[in-house]
Every structure is written in C-alpha cells, then in structure tokens.
Motif scaffolding. Structure first.
Motif, short mmCIF file in Angstrom:
data_model
loop_
_atom_site.label_atom_id
_atom_site.label_comp_id
_atom_site.label_asym_id
_atom_site.label_seq_id
_atom_site.Cartn_x
_atom_site.Cartn_y
_atom_site.Cartn_z
N UNK A 5 -7.28 4.08 -5.71
CA UNK A 5 -6.72 3.30 -4.61
C UNK A 5 -7.22 1.88 -4.55
N UNK A 6 -6.69 1.15 -3.58
CA UNK A 6 -6.98 -0.27 -3.40
C UNK A 6 -7.23 -0.56 -1.92
N UNK A 7 -8.18 -1.45 -1.66
CA UNK A 7 -8.41 -1.94 -0.30
C UNK A 7 -8.21 -3.44 -0.31
N UNK A 8 -7.23 -3.91 0.47
CA UNK A 8 -6.98 -5.33 0.62
C UNK A 8 -7.43 -5.74 2.02
N UNK A 9 -8.26 -6.78 2.10
CA UNK A 9 -8.81 -7.20 3.38
C UNK A 9 -8.47 -8.66 3.65
N UNK A 47 0.83 -1.20 0.00
CA UNK A 47 0.00 0.00 0.00
C UNK A 47 0.86 1.26 0.00
N UNK A 48 1.91 1.27 0.82
CA UNK A 48 2.80 2.44 0.87
C UNK A 48 3.53 2.61 -0.46
N UNK A 49 3.98 1.49 -1.02
CA UNK A 49 4.77 1.54 -2.25
C UNK A 49 3.97 2.10 -3.42
N UNK A 50 2.68 1.80 -3.47
CA UNK A 50 1.87 2.22 -4.61
C UNK A 50 1.04 3.48 -4.35
N UNK A 105 -4.88 -20.55 6.57
CA UNK A 105 -5.53 -20.34 7.86
C UNK A 105 -7.05 -20.47 7.78
N UNK A 106 -7.56 -20.95 6.66
CA UNK A 106 -8.99 -21.09 6.50
C UNK A 106 -9.70 -19.79 6.21
N UNK A 107 -8.93 -18.76 5.84
CA UNK A 107 -9.50 -17.45 5.54
C UNK A 107 -9.41 -17.12 4.07
N UNK A 108 -9.41 -15.84 3.78
CA UNK A 108 -9.35 -15.41 2.38
C UNK A 108 -8.81 -13.99 2.31
N UNK A 109 -8.39 -13.62 1.10
CA UNK A 109 -7.93 -12.26 0.84
C UNK A 109 -8.89 -11.63 -0.16
N UNK A 110 -9.50 -10.50 0.24
CA UNK A 110 -10.42 -9.78 -0.64
C UNK A 110 -9.73 -8.52 -1.15
N UNK A 111 -9.87 -8.27 -2.44
CA UNK A 111 -9.23 -7.11 -3.06
C UNK A 111 -10.26 -6.29 -3.83
#
Length: 403
Positions: A394-398, A310-313, A381-387
């Motif tokens: 901008x972008x939100x990564x969760x 996030x900082x880099x972009x 970990x049984x989770x997921x990454x939402x983009x």
C-alpha cells in the motif's frame, strides 16, 4: 688580555684537568646536538619533498579529472570572480581556449548582463554563499554571441580556511528547456481545442437524456457516452491545469478552507466508487475543523485526487483510511490504502507529470496527472506532499499544510 664578546677565543686553553674535561664534554654535547639538528633538517626536508610530490600528484589528478569532463563546463574563480580554472567542457560551450580566459576574464563576462541586473558576481553567488550551494538556470553567452540556457551549480571554495573563490559547474539544457516549452504549448493548445467541442457534446447529451421518450437501451448507451465525455473533460481540465502550473500561472483564490468539511466531501464523492470496487472507506477527522488559509476549491481538488487514487489502486477487500492530524503550526491529511503500492526504484518519480508505476500501467486506467496536480496545489499553499509506499502493501499520501 682583552676579550671581545661574540669572537672566538683562539688563545691556548689553560686550566685544570677538570675544566678541560668539562669543556670537552660540552663540545661533545654541542656536536651531538648539531648532528641531531642536521638529521632533523634532513628528515624534514625529505618530508617536505614527499609532501610536495603528493601535492603535485593530487593537483595533476584533479586537473586530469576536470579536463576529462567534456559534457559539463567547469569554471573555477577566485573570490573576485576572475577565472582560474577553465576545462574543455567550458571551451566547447563558450568557444574560447583556456589560455585566452584564465586570469584574463571574469565569469560574469559570459553571462547575460540583463540576468545579473547590475549586481555582477553577487547575483551568481549570493544564494550559494548563504546556503552552501545553489543550482538554477542562467543564460551563457558564447564568444560568437550564441546564447545557451545552462543549469549552473555554484559552490564556494575555501583556501586555508578562508574564502578562496567559487566553482561553477554548468550543464547545457537549451534543448531540454525548449522541448519543455513546446510540449507545454502543445498541451495547452490541444486541451483548449478539445474543451470547446466537448462542452457542446456534453450540453447536447444532457438535453437528449432529458427526453422522457428515450428507450431504456438508448438511455443506457447515452449514459456510457456521457460518462466517458465527462471523463475526457476532466482529463482536458487536468492538462490545462498542469500547463498553467508549468508556466507559473497557477491561479489561487485566497480564503479559508475547512479541512474537515473537505475530507468528508472527498469521502462522500468516492464512496459509491469504493463500494462498487469492494473497498472500505473511512475517515477520522477531529471535531471543529481544522481550518487553514488557502483556496478551498483547489484543496478539495487535491483531496479528491488522493482519495480517488487510493480507491483506484486498492484491490477488492482492501481499505482506504483518511486521517486528519492538527498541530499548532501545521495540519496533516493522510490517505492510506492497502493497495498495490509502487516499486521502490520508481518512487522518486512519483508526482511527476505522466508518471505511473510499472505495476499498474496496463491494469489501471489513468494519465499520471493526479499526484502532479496535488503536489503543485500543496506547494502553492506553502505545504508539501509526502509519499510513502511499499510494493504489495500500500501507499500513504500525506498533504501537509501550514496553519
């Protein structure tokens, strides 16, 4: 005169004029009904003929479509797995003409018996029967014994509302899977061969930099060398990690992870870089955690990747916000930036190894591994990454993790 039920009375009609009129009217009614029924039969016959022609045309169209597919094998079976449809793609892949297969073979005849594990057709269709479809790799064995890795999509087919059979659409991915295997072997080999000399370089650099007699210029030059060597070591580590993920050897140390602590640590690690880039960095974490089951080191690595990305972009004057939201069954850690975003047409590839947005490939350094690693950690970990991303906004990564 004795009358016999069911036998036409051929005696001369006698009676009053009213009775004769009533009989003639009844005969006329019956004649009209007969004519109506005959017309109805004719209409229904024509409708059936039209329906039959339509069904034949539809069947011919479907056969033409299936036969036109030559790059994929299409195999249709009945509910017992006996082959009823065998297209040219199946002929080419498995080396047998349609006439030699239809009604003579089962689909399991062309599978590696070891993969079926004695379960027969059930091994192929169990998941599709439960979920409505299934796609996975299977090993097909051709008539000449050639073995091919095939990605097979399985779907159930219903006839008149009941179970009719199964459709198997296969794509030969033998070359693709072999290329992937060789690429992973190459990455692992090169990474290992790079890590050993890098460790020596970094070790000796540390010793040299500890020398108080170093001049200011020399120390500055060696600091540059050390930073780039450390950067290369991180890249080698990322390459090794992704190779482990692809090979199914993803190491996790089970335990508990305090996401509040990990988020603050990621913020602290990126604070100097963010300040130098003119980017505002802020975190909002609820008091007292939250804590989730998992590998704290790997989850910290995932958060570091998201924050550094996030900082880099994000251009000078922009902002990066870290937010933790805890629910009874999951925790959501979001990293939102006001950076360059990703073009809409390229967002589907985000999180794939070596994939980067076309709008940053030349302007921002990187190998395109950070999101791939983060997604792998989330999945483990049984989770997921939402983009969610909008180009220019901008972008939100969760990172979503179960509790």
């Amino acid at each position: 005169m004795q009358r016999h039920p069911g036998r036409a009375d051929l005696s001369p009609v006698t009676g009053t004029g009213a009775e004769l009129a009533a009989l003639r009217a009844r005969v006329a009614e019956l004649e009209a009904e007969r004519s109506a029924l005959a017309a109805l039969v004719d209409d229904r016959g024509e409708e059936l003929a039209v329906a039959a022609r339509m069904l034949r045309a539809r069947a011919a169209t479907m056969t033409g479509v299936v036969d036109a597919i030559t790059e994929q094998s299409v195999v249709g079976t009945d509910s017992d797995g006996v082959v009823r449809v065998w297209n040219p793609g199946a002929e080419r892949l498995l080396g047998l003409p349609r006439a030699d297969v239809v009604r003579r073979h089962r689909v399991t005849d062309f599978h590696d018996p070891a993969e079926l594990a004695g379960r027969g057709l059930a091994a192929l269709v169990a998941t599709a029967a439960e979920r409505g479809s299934d796609v996975r790799d299977w090993t097909y064995v051709a008539a000449d014994g050639t073995r091919r890795t095939v990605s097979v999509a399985v779907t159930p087919r219903a006839d008149d509302g009941g179970p009719g059979g199964w459709t198997f659409v296969g794509t030969d991915v033998t070359g693709v899977r072999e290329a992937e295997r060789l690429k992973d072997q190459f990455v692992a080999l090169v990474s290992h061969e790079l890590r050993t000399p890098l460790s020596s370089v970094l070790g000796y650099l540390e010793l040299v930099l500890d020398d108080p007699a170093l001049g200011a210029d020399t120390r500055r030059y060696l600091d540059v060398v050390a930073r780039n060597a450390a950067r290369l070591e991180r890249l080698v580590g990322d390459l090794l990690f992704t190779a482990q993920v692809e090979a199914g050897r993803f190491p996790l140390v089970p335990g508990e992870a305090d996401l509040g602590t990990l988020v603050h640590a990621a913020e602290e690690s990126a604070r100097v870089t963010a300040a130098a880039a003119g980017v505002t960095l802020a975190a909002r974490v609820p008091a007292g955690g939250p804590v989730v089951p998992g590998d704290a080191v790997r989850l910290g690595q995932a958060l570091d990747n998201l924050v550094s990305n996030a900082v880099k972009f994000t251009p000078r004057g922009g902002r990066v916000d870290l937010t933790v939201v805890a629910a009874p069954d999951e925790v959501r850690v979001s990293v939102a930036d006001t950076g360059v975003g990703v073009p809409a047409a390229e967002q589907a590839g985000l999180g794939t190894r070596f994939t980067r947005g076309s709008n940053v490939r030349r302007s921002v350094p990187g190998a395109g591994l950070g999101l791939a690693i983060t997604r792998a950690i989330a999945t483990a970990h049984g989770g997921r990454l939402e983009l969610v991303s909008t180009e220019g906004r901008g972008t939100t990564a969760t990172l979503v993790l179960p509790r």
